[in-house]
Design an enzyme around this catalytic site. Sequence first.
Site, PDB file in Angstrom:
ATOM      1  N   LEU A  36      -0.599  50.543 -78.548  1.00  0.00           N
ATOM      2  CA  LEU A  36       0.818  50.704 -78.937  1.00  0.00           C
ATOM      3  C   LEU A  36       1.530  51.655 -77.975  1.00  0.00           C
ATOM      4  O   LEU A  36       2.066  52.695 -78.369  1.00  0.00           O
ATOM      5  CB  LEU A  36       0.961  51.173 -80.393  1.00  0.00           C
ATOM      6  N   THR A 139      -1.478  37.841 -62.767  1.00  0.00           N
ATOM      7  CA  THR A 139      -0.102  37.578 -62.349  1.00  0.00           C
ATOM      8  C   THR A 139      -0.045  36.954 -60.957  1.00  0.00           C
ATOM      9  O   THR A 139      -0.949  37.169 -60.139  1.00  0.00           O
ATOM     10  CB  THR A 139       0.675  38.920 -62.355  1.00  0.00           C
ATOM     11  N   GLU A 141       1.911  38.034 -58.869  1.00  0.00           N
ATOM     12  CA  GLU A 141       2.337  39.112 -57.968  1.00  0.00           C
ATOM     13  C   GLU A 141       1.200  39.598 -57.063  1.00  0.00           C
ATOM     14  O   GLU A 141       1.448  40.261 -56.060  1.00  0.00           O
ATOM     15  CB  GLU A 141       2.931  40.270 -58.775  1.00  0.00           C
ATOM     16  N   GLY A 297      10.038  48.099 -51.725  1.00  0.00           N
ATOM     17  CA  GLY A 297       8.969  47.100 -51.575  1.00  0.00           C
ATOM     18  C   GLY A 297       9.199  45.857 -52.413  1.00  0.00           C
ATOM     19  O   GLY A 297       8.249  45.162 -52.785  1.00  0.00           O
TER      20      GLY A 297
HETATM   21  P1  NAD Z   1       3.530  44.133 -72.342  1.00  0.00           P
HETATM   22  O1  NAD Z   1       3.739  45.395 -71.580  1.00  0.00           O
HETATM   23  O2  NAD Z   1       4.618  43.591 -73.207  1.00  0.00           O
HETATM   24  O3  NAD Z   1       2.234  44.266 -73.264  1.00  0.00           O
HETATM   25  C1  NAD Z   1       1.085  44.959 -72.858  1.00  0.00           C
HETATM   26  C2  NAD Z   1       0.376  45.459 -74.106  1.00  0.00           C
HETATM   27  O4  NAD Z   1      -0.816  46.155 -73.692  1.00  0.00           O
HETATM   28  C3  NAD Z   1       1.217  46.458 -74.908  1.00  0.00           C
HETATM   29  O5  NAD Z   1       1.250  46.097 -76.269  1.00  0.00           O
HETATM   30  C4  NAD Z   1       0.517  47.774 -74.703  1.00  0.00           C
HETATM   31  O6  NAD Z   1       0.635  48.658 -75.810  1.00  0.00           O
HETATM   32  C5  NAD Z   1      -0.922  47.332 -74.468  1.00  0.00           C
HETATM   33  N1  NAD Z   1      -1.703  48.327 -73.713  1.00  0.00           N
HETATM   34  C6  NAD Z   1      -1.316  48.971 -72.576  1.00  0.00           C
HETATM   35  N2  NAD Z   1      -2.299  49.827 -72.210  1.00  0.00           N
HETATM   36  C7  NAD Z   1      -3.321  49.698 -73.098  1.00  0.00           C
HETATM   37  C8  NAD Z   1      -4.594  50.294 -73.244  1.00  0.00           C
HETATM   38  N3  NAD Z   1      -5.014  51.235 -72.377  1.00  0.00           N
HETATM   39  N4  NAD Z   1      -5.365  49.923 -74.275  1.00  0.00           N
HETATM   40  C9  NAD Z   1      -4.935  49.000 -75.178  1.00  0.00           C
HETATM   41  N5  NAD Z   1      -3.734  48.400 -75.098  1.00  0.00           N
HETATM   42  C10 NAD Z   1      -2.942  48.732 -74.066  1.00  0.00           C
HETATM   43  O7  NAD Z   1       3.083  43.095 -71.239  1.00  0.00           O
HETATM   44  P2  NAD Z   1       3.143  41.512 -71.246  1.00  0.00           P
HETATM   45  O8  NAD Z   1       4.375  41.110 -70.541  1.00  0.00           O
HETATM   46  O9  NAD Z   1       2.851  41.006 -72.592  1.00  0.00           O
HETATM   47  O10 NAD Z   1       1.919  41.199 -70.277  1.00  0.00           O
HETATM   48  C11 NAD Z   1       0.631  40.876 -70.785  1.00  0.00           C
HETATM   49  C12 NAD Z   1      -0.284  40.548 -69.612  1.00  0.00           C
HETATM   50  O11 NAD Z   1       0.268  39.482 -68.853  1.00  0.00           O
HETATM   51  C13 NAD Z   1      -0.481  41.711 -68.642  1.00  0.00           C
HETATM   52  O12 NAD Z   1      -1.820  41.717 -68.239  1.00  0.00           O
HETATM   53  C14 NAD Z   1       0.426  41.360 -67.472  1.00  0.00           C
HETATM   54  O13 NAD Z   1      -0.068  41.889 -66.266  1.00  0.00           O
HETATM   55  C15 NAD Z   1       0.339  39.843 -67.484  1.00  0.00           C
HETATM   56  N6  NAD Z   1       1.517  39.164 -66.914  1.00  0.00           N
HETATM   57  C16 NAD Z   1       2.755  39.337 -67.466  1.00  0.00           C
HETATM   58  C17 NAD Z   1       3.841  38.650 -66.927  1.00  0.00           C
HETATM   59  C18 NAD Z   1       5.217  38.783 -67.525  1.00  0.00           C
HETATM   60  O14 NAD Z   1       6.155  38.191 -66.992  1.00  0.00           O
HETATM   61  N7  NAD Z   1       5.420  39.488 -68.616  1.00  0.00           N
HETATM   62  C19 NAD Z   1       3.664  37.822 -65.820  1.00  0.00           C
HETATM   63  C20 NAD Z   1       2.406  37.682 -65.277  1.00  0.00           C
HETATM   64  C21 NAD Z   1       1.319  38.340 -65.847  1.00  0.00           C
HETATM   65  P1  TYD Z   2      11.196  42.244 -63.796  1.00  0.00           P
HETATM   66  O1  TYD Z   2      11.654  41.644 -65.078  1.00  0.00           O
HETATM   67  O2  TYD Z   2      11.023  43.736 -63.744  1.00  0.00           O
HETATM   68  O3  TYD Z   2       9.852  41.496 -63.400  1.00  0.00           O
HETATM   69  P2  TYD Z   2       8.989  41.540 -62.003  1.00  0.00           P
HETATM   70  O4  TYD Z   2       9.351  42.747 -61.241  1.00  0.00           O
HETATM   71  O5  TYD Z   2       7.597  41.598 -62.540  1.00  0.00           O
HETATM   72  O6  TYD Z   2       9.301  40.259 -61.299  1.00  0.00           O
HETATM   73  O7  TYD Z   2      12.215  41.845 -62.657  1.00  0.00           O
HETATM   74  C1  TYD Z   2      12.488  40.489 -62.350  1.00  0.00           C
HETATM   75  C2  TYD Z   2      13.391  40.472 -61.140  1.00  0.00           C
HETATM   76  O8  TYD Z   2      14.653  41.046 -61.507  1.00  0.00           O
HETATM   77  C3  TYD Z   2      12.890  41.310 -59.978  1.00  0.00           C
HETATM   78  O9  TYD Z   2      13.240  40.658 -58.763  1.00  0.00           O
HETATM   79  C4  TYD Z   2      13.665  42.606 -60.105  1.00  0.00           C
HETATM   80  C5  TYD Z   2      14.986  42.174 -60.697  1.00  0.00           C
HETATM   81  N1  TYD Z   2      15.666  43.154 -61.565  1.00  0.00           N
HETATM   82  C6  TYD Z   2      17.010  43.489 -61.336  1.00  0.00           C
HETATM   83  O10 TYD Z   2      17.652  42.978 -60.395  1.00  0.00           O
HETATM   84  N2  TYD Z   2      17.599  44.385 -62.164  1.00  0.00           N
HETATM   85  C7  TYD Z   2      16.949  44.978 -63.195  1.00  0.00           C
HETATM   86  O11 TYD Z   2      17.546  45.825 -63.904  1.00  0.00           O
HETATM   87  C8  TYD Z   2      15.578  44.606 -63.431  1.00  0.00           C
HETATM   88  C9  TYD Z   2      14.804  45.222 -64.568  1.00  0.00           C
HETATM   89  C10 TYD Z   2      14.979  43.694 -62.586  1.00  0.00           C
END
Ligand code: NAD
Ligand code: TYD
Length: 362
Positions: A36, A139, A141, A297
């Site tokens: 959390l 990801t 990324e 970056g």
């Molecule tokens: P999020 O930040 O919404 O959720 C991450 C969850 O992990 C949170 O509930 C947090 O409390 C929990 N957490 C963090 N550290 C922890 C720890 N030490 N122990 C236990 N729980 C912990 O992220 P998300 O967007 O749901 O992403 C989930 C996964 O998907 C991640 O591995 C992220 O790298 C990957 N991912 C996300 C995206 C995206 O667009 N959101 C894209 C590609 C990959």
């Molecule tokens: P983000 O949602 O942080 O995801 P990620 O960096 O993992 O791709 O950002 C998505 C894209 O939007 C990224 O190119 C950064 C840009 N961005 C803005 O231009 N303004 C903002 O306030 C945020 C949070 C992101």
Amino acid sequence: MKNILITGGAGFIGSNFIRYLLEKEPDLEIIDLDILGYAGSLENLKGLPDPERHTFVQGDICDADLVNKLMQEHKIDTIVHFAAESHVDRSILGPAPFVQTNVFGTLTLLEAAKQAWGDTRRDTPSAGEQNGHFHHISTDEVFGTLAPDEPAFVESTAYDPRSPYSASKASSDHLVRSYFHTYGLPLTVTNCSNNYGPYQFPEKLIPLMILNATQGKPLPIYGDGLQIRDWLHVEDHCEAIYLVLKGGKMGETYNVGGGNQPANLDLVNRICSILDLVHPASVPYSSLISYVRDRPGHDRRYAVDSSKIKAELGWEPHHSLEEGLSDTVKWYLDNMDWVETILKEKDYQAWLDKNYEERGKK
Ligand code: NAD
Ligand code: TYD
């Protein structure tokens, strides 16, 4: 798949996946381990279908004793590992927690899985009876950034992470794969593109823009706004993970992309147009767009080639960006109680001050 450990299940994608899985698998027991942190909340887990099959445990994936105990007590046969520090901007301002959770936390889970399921390369007996499946969520990324004419990322694209976040995820991916080759741990990996949809913490681009717009605040575009992401609806992502759990080949990686690649500025303009229709204000929302200093970056372009998961597992995304974005905007407008509770629970304003104050206007 009977007893599944989901890490990070109180976060955005994890909580969506828990909803998806409870619907799909009527006999499955879910143990949800989440610390959390700033993006995780029990608010994301309210109103689950069949909630008695979901057990929430607040704790850290780096806590080996806790993870081992959960593996044994609940006879865990499947781990789906979402837990991570997940925001690039936070990783720029403070990388250490990213290495701790994303690298050390992943290692802790791999060790616990090896202990529970055995080392098949050496025929070491497992502590329990069960075979296992470790699925690691990663990801796009990790692949770095693409020039305008470069082909989309495939599974064999060389890793070239450029932020502390993506470097920590790349590191965890390498560790995960090493456990397949060295210890025979049954595992799969998915590398997906940017997700969007319900329950996303409002510091990521899409929910941040929806929220700022409805509050009449500036819509901060980093740099020139021509960066490109490959937007994937979270429900399509959940389906991809499910198909990999059901039919993915051990040791394999699957790329998952939404196939929607507008520039950030275009995406924000689309959000503004949807809001103009469903939540009209006195002036068009696009008048709130404000250019701010770029992210250091900043990766210019991501694009994911999903041919492998399509060919092998029959996955394809069902949400068009047009419909998915419109549904997402409406979800946030209809769930302002959730937004307000989340913002109160987390120190959201402190984050906005930290990330945006010194960015100023370009
Ligand atoms: P999020 O930040 O919404 O959720 C991450 C969850 O992990 C949170 O509930 C947090 O409390 C929990 N957490 C963090 N550290 C922890 C720890 N030490 N122990 C236990 N729980 C912990 O992220 P998300 O967007 O749901 O992403 C989930 C996964 O998907 C991640 O591995 C992220 O790298 C990957 N991912 C996300 C995206 C995206 O667009 N959101 C894209 C590609 C990959
Ligand atoms: P983000 O949602 O942080 O995801 P990620 O960096 O993992 O791709 O950002 C998505 C894209 O939007 C990224 O190119 C950064 C840009 N961005 C803005 O231009 N303004 C903002 O306030 C945020 C949070 C992101």
